[in-house]
Scaffold this motif. Structure first.
Motif, short mmCIF file in Angstrom:
data_model
loop_
_atom_site.label_atom_id
_atom_site.label_comp_id
_atom_site.label_asym_id
_atom_site.label_seq_id
_atom_site.Cartn_x
_atom_site.Cartn_y
_atom_site.Cartn_z
N ARG A 1 44.60 177.83 40.17
CA ARG A 1 43.99 179.10 40.54
C ARG A 1 42.89 179.45 39.54
O ARG A 1 43.13 179.52 38.35
CB ARG A 1 45.04 180.21 40.56
N GLY A 2 41.71 179.64 40.05
CA GLY A 2 40.63 180.11 39.21
C GLY A 2 39.76 179.03 38.62
O GLY A 2 39.08 179.27 37.63
N ILE A 3 39.76 177.84 39.18
CA ILE A 3 38.81 176.83 38.71
C ILE A 3 37.41 177.26 39.15
O ILE A 3 37.17 177.55 40.32
CB ILE A 3 39.16 175.44 39.27
N ASN A 4 36.50 177.31 38.20
CA ASN A 4 35.15 177.79 38.49
C ASN A 4 34.26 176.74 39.14
O ASN A 4 33.20 177.09 39.67
CB ASN A 4 34.49 178.30 37.21
N GLY A 5 34.63 175.48 39.06
CA GLY A 5 33.78 174.48 39.66
C GLY A 5 34.31 173.07 39.51
O GLY A 5 35.34 172.83 38.87
N VAL A 6 33.58 172.16 40.12
CA VAL A 6 33.92 170.73 40.13
C VAL A 6 32.63 169.96 39.90
O VAL A 6 31.58 170.30 40.46
CB VAL A 6 34.57 170.33 41.47
N VAL A 7 32.71 168.91 39.07
CA VAL A 7 31.57 168.04 38.81
C VAL A 7 31.92 166.63 39.26
O VAL A 7 32.90 166.04 38.77
CB VAL A 7 31.17 168.04 37.32
N ASN A 8 31.16 166.10 40.21
CA ASN A 8 31.30 164.71 40.62
C ASN A 8 30.37 163.87 39.75
O ASN A 8 29.20 163.65 40.11
CB ASN A 8 30.97 164.54 42.10
N TYR A 9 30.87 163.43 38.60
CA TYR A 9 30.04 162.62 37.71
C TYR A 9 29.69 161.30 38.38
O TYR A 9 28.57 160.81 38.26
CB TYR A 9 30.76 162.39 36.39
N ASP A 10 30.66 160.71 39.06
CA ASP A 10 30.43 159.54 39.90
C ASP A 10 30.57 159.96 41.35
O ASP A 10 31.48 160.71 41.70
CB ASP A 10 31.44 158.43 39.57
N ILE A 11 29.70 159.47 42.18
CA ILE A 11 29.67 159.87 43.58
C ILE A 11 30.98 159.48 44.26
O ILE A 11 31.55 158.41 43.98
CB ILE A 11 28.45 159.23 44.29
N PRO A 12 31.55 160.33 45.13
CA PRO A 12 32.81 159.99 45.81
C PRO A 12 32.65 158.75 46.69
O PRO A 12 31.56 158.45 47.19
CB PRO A 12 33.11 161.23 46.65
N THR A 13 33.75 158.06 46.89
CA THR A 13 33.72 156.81 47.67
C THR A 13 33.75 157.04 49.17
O THR A 13 33.60 156.10 49.94
CB THR A 13 34.90 155.92 47.27
#
Length: 749
Positions: free
Chosen positions: A593-605
């Motif tokens: 709960r409350g994650i401010n964001g997500v970073v895809n450092y490597d592109i998803p497969t």
């Protein structure tokens, strides 16, 4: 007098335009409305009140620009956001009514359910259609059209097939779609659980105490279908009313799927205990792909099951889920009876084996649980004694739930999941599949498995029709959550990605008023475990010591021990850890709960991997989450599917301003063939595959380099090192004096 107070008496700063227009963080508290798709009336009232709500900031979360000021980060919902007066009063009324209901239940524990008045009011079809359409809920029957028509008319399927041979006109695709479409009555309020569906009083009270006041779309559409049998009498007037169903649910991430399948399971177990007092056996099994998701489901289930007498257990290593000794005794008895001339020695051996098996039985205890939550491999190992024999059956299981079903039926887990499915030999077994992404191949596989299981167990009913398999779709199928901001960033090289990530950690440039900023806590996803470890070592000292230093960042992957993984999860939930670098291990189901964001450092497969990764933010209707995806020159062939998802998501949420993906980019990106998609899903981007090296002891070790230095600079450094080493070797060779008598004198005779 305090000099500091005197000096700061007239320094009340006015809020700047950037702070007044800034978005509230997802971690600032609970969302006003957890529903992702609201009706047009709700959206209009939200627009009217937006002007006054933007300036409210009682939590003090938007003051300073310092990214790592711990006092300004409302981590994981530690503080509650301001709630509207109307919704607050409604929640208070609901909690008060739930408490009164729980008191009444304690005073009348032996009161039968038949004494409770059940609401028989039925919505008109036009009202049901309007509500389902407003919340974008689609319910359809996945059976063959002959079976659907036979169920409606009450005819036999065989007669329908004979009629079909007489060259009946085939329906168009539009007519077939309309024939499959259903409009069941939605769950408008959680109060209907008790009044209309006879849900346990204590369970209804627990739902209110956990703060669930408004059902989400997936709960509105699926709970009435799963709870309908508990609302009807034990002696129904027609066979159709008593017929249960199998369910396939596709809903966005963070939309409340866990609560949707836990409420019917717990309610069924309460009724089972009432009808069979003192009987304790596993009646429901929930299968999830990771241990983290298993632990989360158990925690949520135990909160709902407080005071109901229902036990929910997580599968652990060495746990015995059923009594396997009876099977061994039966085999021994069959072996002894099949012998034509048994001697005294064989009888003694048989008796010794029986005594040993009885001794084992006294030493081991069977798990006494109502609902078992497990990973596929853990349960298969328990039923097959670590794959030393065939999988033992589970005849008491009546409900099987597959959470993240598309992964469980993927080739990676398919064999284990099918073994569990086939082990549930109860003819009344009902199965439900839940996920945010589910392809047509999963639907076909589900239909085929249900049909084969029905034929193998010779399951028949009075009308010779199969159990209904219904599909509930929320919003657009296989689309990203619509309430977050997406950013697709071209970084050119691996070094550019690392520089871009460091800018996200400590931004120095001024941020535009309407631009979404990524602030901790957030997750960073990489393609492989070695890359996650390498990125963690590179960023370990990027967080300043005054903000906590290296203790604020951690790496989580499947090679770590279970204890270490659990400690990292606890630290992240408490707010002690701000950033987790991980693989797709945390991409599915896990709710922070409350994650401010997500970073895809490597592109998803795959596009499904992108949907689940970015779904870790924007949970339960929270807005303001940011999803950043870096891509390099090597990733360009694989970007189009993700760009299409972002474009669809922004279209779904009605974005009118500047879009993250422009049309010219969609047209310029190349299409990926089906073969390349499968190859990407299996092996990822080959340019980032870890290179294998051998240790001196012969063991293989995989390394992955993440650095700001370019390949050219690294190559020149290696050349210099090689030149220096070669010069040193030459100088050593020239300084060594030549030994006398070293000339070759020919071959001795």
């Amino acid at each position: 007098m305090d000099a500091f107070k005197l000096l700061t008496r007239s320094t009340k700063l006015k809020p700047t335009a950037a702070s007044s227009n800034s978005h509230r963080l997802p971690s600032a508290g609970k969302a006003e409305n957890p529903q992702l798709f609201r009706s047009a009336q709700d959206l209009e009232t939200k627009k009217r009140k937006r002007g006054s709500d933007e300036h409210e900031d009682s939590d003090g979360n938007e003051g300073s620009d310092n990214e790592f000021d711990a006092t300004q980060l409302a981590l994981f919902g530690a503080k509650s956001a301001p709630v509207k007066n109307a919704s607050l009063k409604e929640s208070k009324k609901l909690r008060k009514s739930n408490k009164n209901q729980s008191v009444e239940e304690d005073n009348a524990q032996n009161e039968p359910d038949s004494d409770h008045e059940v609401s028989t009011a039925v919505m008109e079809e036009s009202e049901r259609r309007s509500i389902l359409k407003a919340h974008r809920i689609k319910v359809s029957d996945l059976r063959d059209l002959e079976e659907i028509q036979a169920a409606k008319t009450g005819d036999d399927v065989e007669k329908k097939k004979k009629r079909k041979k007489k060259k009946e006109p085939t329906l168009s695709k539009k007519k077939q779609k309309e024939a499959r479409q259903l409009y069941p009555e939605p769950l408008v309020s959680f109060q209907e659980l008790r009044n209309k569906y006879r849900v346990s009083r204590r369970l209804t009270a627990n739902i209110g105490e956990q703060g669930f006041s408004v059902p989400t779309e997936v709960q509105m559409g699926s709970l009435p279908l799963l709870l309908w049998n508990s609302a009807i009498d034990k002696t129904p007037s027609s066979p159709k009313e008593s017929q249960e169903l199998d369910l396939l649910v596709v809903a966005p991430t963070g939309s409340g799927k866990t609560l949707a399948f836990l409420i019917p399971l717990i309610n069924n177990m309460v009724q089972h205990h009432r009808q069979n007092p003192g009987q304790r056996e596993i009646c429901s099994v929930i299968v999830a792909p990771t241990k983290e998701l298993v632990g989360q489901i158990v925690n949520e289930g135990r909160k709902l099951a407080v005071g109901t007498g229902v036990t929910i257990t997580a599968m652990r290593k060495g746990m015995q889920v059923m009594d396997l000794i009876h099977d061994e005794e039966n085999l021994l008895e069959e072996k002894s009876s099949s012998e034509s001339d048994p001697g005294s020695s064989s009888d003694n051996e048989t008796e010794d084996a029986k005594s040993k098996s009885k001794g084992k039985k006294t030493n081991t205890t069977v798990t006494k649980s109502d609902i078992l939550v497990t990973t596929p491999l853990a349960l298969v190992n328990a039923l097959s004694a670590n794959k030393t024999k065939s999988v033992s059956p589970l005849p008491s299981v009546e409900h099987l739930v597959l959470d993240e079903a598309d992964v469980l039926l993927d080739p990676l887990f398919r064999e284990q999941t099918s073994a569990i499915w086939n082990a549930c030999t109860n003819p009344r077994l009902r199965i439900s599949l839940w996920s945010a992404t589910m392809g047509s191949n999963i639907e076909e596989l589900t239909k085929e498995t249900i049909k084969k299981r029905r034929e193998s167990l010779a399951i028949e009913n009075s009308q010779n029709t199969s159990t209904p398999l219904l599909r509930v779709v929320i919003g657009l199928k296989d689309s990203a959550v619509p309430n977050i901001k997406h950013k697709l960033v071209y970084a050119a090289t691996e070094q550019g990605k690392l520089l871009g990530l460091r800018q996200l950690l400590r931004p120095s440039a001024a941020v535009a008023p309407n631009e979404a900023r990524l602030r901790p806590p957030f997750l960073i996803f990489t393609q492989t475990i070695p890359r996650a470890v390498a990125l963690h070592s590179e960023l370990l000292y990027d967080i300043p010591p005054e903000a906590g230093g290296s203790s604020r960042i951690a790496v989580l992957h499947s090679d770590l021990s279970e204890t270490r993984r659990s400690d990292i999860m606890k630290g992240f939930r408490k707010g002690e850890i701000w950033i987790i670098i991980t693989t797709d291990l945390l991409a599915r189901g896990v709710d922070f709960r409350g994650i401010n964001g997500v970073v895809n450092y490597d592109i998803p497969t795959s596009s499904a991997a992108y949907v689940h990764r970015v779904g870790r933010t924007g949970r339960a209707g929270r807005e303001g989450g940011v999803a950043v995806t870096f891509y390099t020159k090597e990733d360009i062939p694989y970007v189009k599917s993700i760009a299409n998802l972002i474009h669809t998501s922004e279209k779904l949420q009605g974005t009118t301003g500047e879009k993250s993906v422009q049309k010219w980019l969609l047209d310029a990106l190349p299409d990926l063939s089906k073969k390349d998609k499968q190859e990407l899903k299996r092996h990822g981007v080959k340019a980032r595959a870890a290179s294998a090296k051998l240790r001196p002891d012969g063991k293989e070790i995989r390394t992955s380099r993440i650095s700001t230095k370019s390949g050219y600079d690294r190559k020149m450094e290696n050349k210099r090192k090689g030149t220096i080493t070669a010069n040193r070797q030459k100088s050593k060779a020239s300084t060594v004096p030549a030994e006398s008598g070293d000339e070759w004198e020919g071959i001795d005779e």
